[in-house]
Scaffold this active site. Structure first.
Site, short mmCIF file in Angstrom:
data_model
loop_
_atom_site.label_atom_id
_atom_site.label_comp_id
_atom_site.label_asym_id
_atom_site.label_seq_id
_atom_site.Cartn_x
_atom_site.Cartn_y
_atom_site.Cartn_z
N ASN A 163 0.81 -1.22 0.00
CA ASN A 163 0.00 0.00 0.00
C ASN A 163 0.84 1.27 0.00
O ASN A 163 0.33 2.37 0.19
CB ASN A 163 -0.95 0.00 1.20
CG ASN A 163 -0.21 -0.16 2.53
OD1 ASN A 163 1.02 -0.11 2.56
ND2 ASN A 163 -0.94 -0.38 3.60
N ARG A 164 2.15 1.12 -0.21
CA ARG A 164 3.10 2.23 -0.24
C ARG A 164 3.31 2.89 1.11
O ARG A 164 3.96 3.92 1.22
CB ARG A 164 2.69 3.30 -1.27
CG ARG A 164 3.28 3.12 -2.68
CD ARG A 164 3.31 1.70 -3.12
NE ARG A 164 4.09 1.51 -4.36
CZ ARG A 164 4.27 0.32 -4.93
NH1 ARG A 164 3.75 -0.77 -4.39
NH2 ARG A 164 4.98 0.20 -6.02
N LEU A 165 2.73 2.30 2.16
CA LEU A 165 3.04 2.75 3.52
C LEU A 165 4.27 2.00 3.98
O LEU A 165 4.23 1.15 4.88
CB LEU A 165 1.83 2.52 4.44
CG LEU A 165 0.56 3.29 4.07
CD1 LEU A 165 -0.55 3.00 5.08
CD2 LEU A 165 0.85 4.80 4.02
#
Length: 260
Positions: A224-226
């Site tokens: 999730n690109r976190l």
């Protein structure tokens, strides 16, 4: 995938099916939009939490991740790293090379002192290293001051290398302009004949450096690109106080989590 004309943006969602397609588009002045090219990383339940640190000493944590990278069959050279240097007036350059040792005193590598990186390190002795282990979705970034290794250590390492590599160090006046590859072949053949029955002397312009880390950041990719980012710093700048989200590590290190 959209064919590009001059001034047109070409978007790629999968690799082009025809060899040389990108090269042709670049020749027509198209802008290569690679935004849609992405892949999934780890799932959130595989996040890199502070409790997952193998050690609160970042050198030991690096050793843990490095060992995993060495054991990963999909990683060809776990010790490959990008070394970024900078001129005194702030012009950066970067290149790939191999880490040749690490410990509490820093990260070691060897090169030609007269190369571009050697000259930049002489004028501005600070550098950054980046290790990227794509199959593990991990990278490690290291920043710090660089100094030359003792001549005895450089001499010992030089003679531990294959003889062909020792000769290669003498053949190449690194970063200088040469007429063609044949120039290197001829010089290599000459030195192979010269040192066929004798030891290759280490050139005076060849040696090692050690980067003493002030900052080490561990990054792990998330779908999730976190992404997870845990950074270690060697103490606080003079006059600064420790904030509520800063934690004490080992060996004088402090660590924090950074936003991705």
């Amino acid at each position: 995938m959209t064919r590009g004309l001059r001034g047109v943006t070409a978007t790629f969602r999968r690799p082009p099916w025809r060899s040389g397609y990108l090269r042709q588009l670049c020749g027509r002045g198209a802008v290569m939009d690679l935004g849609p090219m992405r892949k999934s990383y780890r799932r959130d339940r595989e996040a890199f939490e502070e409790t997952h640190l193998a050690s609160l000493d970042p050198i030991k944590q690096f050793a843990s991740w490095f060992e995993e990278a060495v054991q990963c069959p999909d990683i060809g050279e776990a010790n490959a790293m990008c070394l970024a240097t900078c001129t005194r007036d702030g012009k950066p350059s970067a290149r790939m090379l191999l880490l040749k040792g690490f410990g509490q005193d820093g990260f070691r590598f060897f090169t030609n002192f007269e190369s571009r990186k050697g000259k930049e390190l002489d004028s501005n002795p600070f550098a950054s290293l980046v290790f990227y282990w794509e199959p593990l979705h991990r990278q490690v970034r290291v920043e710090g001051r660089v100094q030359r290794l003792p001549e005895a250590e450089a001499e010992s390492y030089f003679h531990s290398r294959p003889k062909s590599s020792q000769i290669g160090a003498m053949v190449s006046c690194q970063s200088s302009v040469i007429p063609d590859r044949e120039y290197l072949r001829k010089k290599n053949e000459e030195l192979e004949q010269l040192y066929r029955e004798q030891e290759v002397p280490k050139p005076k312009y060849w040696g090692g450096y050690v980067l003493y880390p002030q900052v080490i950041e561990f990054w792990q990719g998330q779908t999730n690109r976190l992404h997870d980012r845990i950074i270690f710093r060697r103490g606080l700048p003079t006059g600064d106080s420790m904030g509520p989200m800063t934690r004490c590590g080992e060996e004088g290190w402090l660590y924090e989590r950074l936003a991705p």
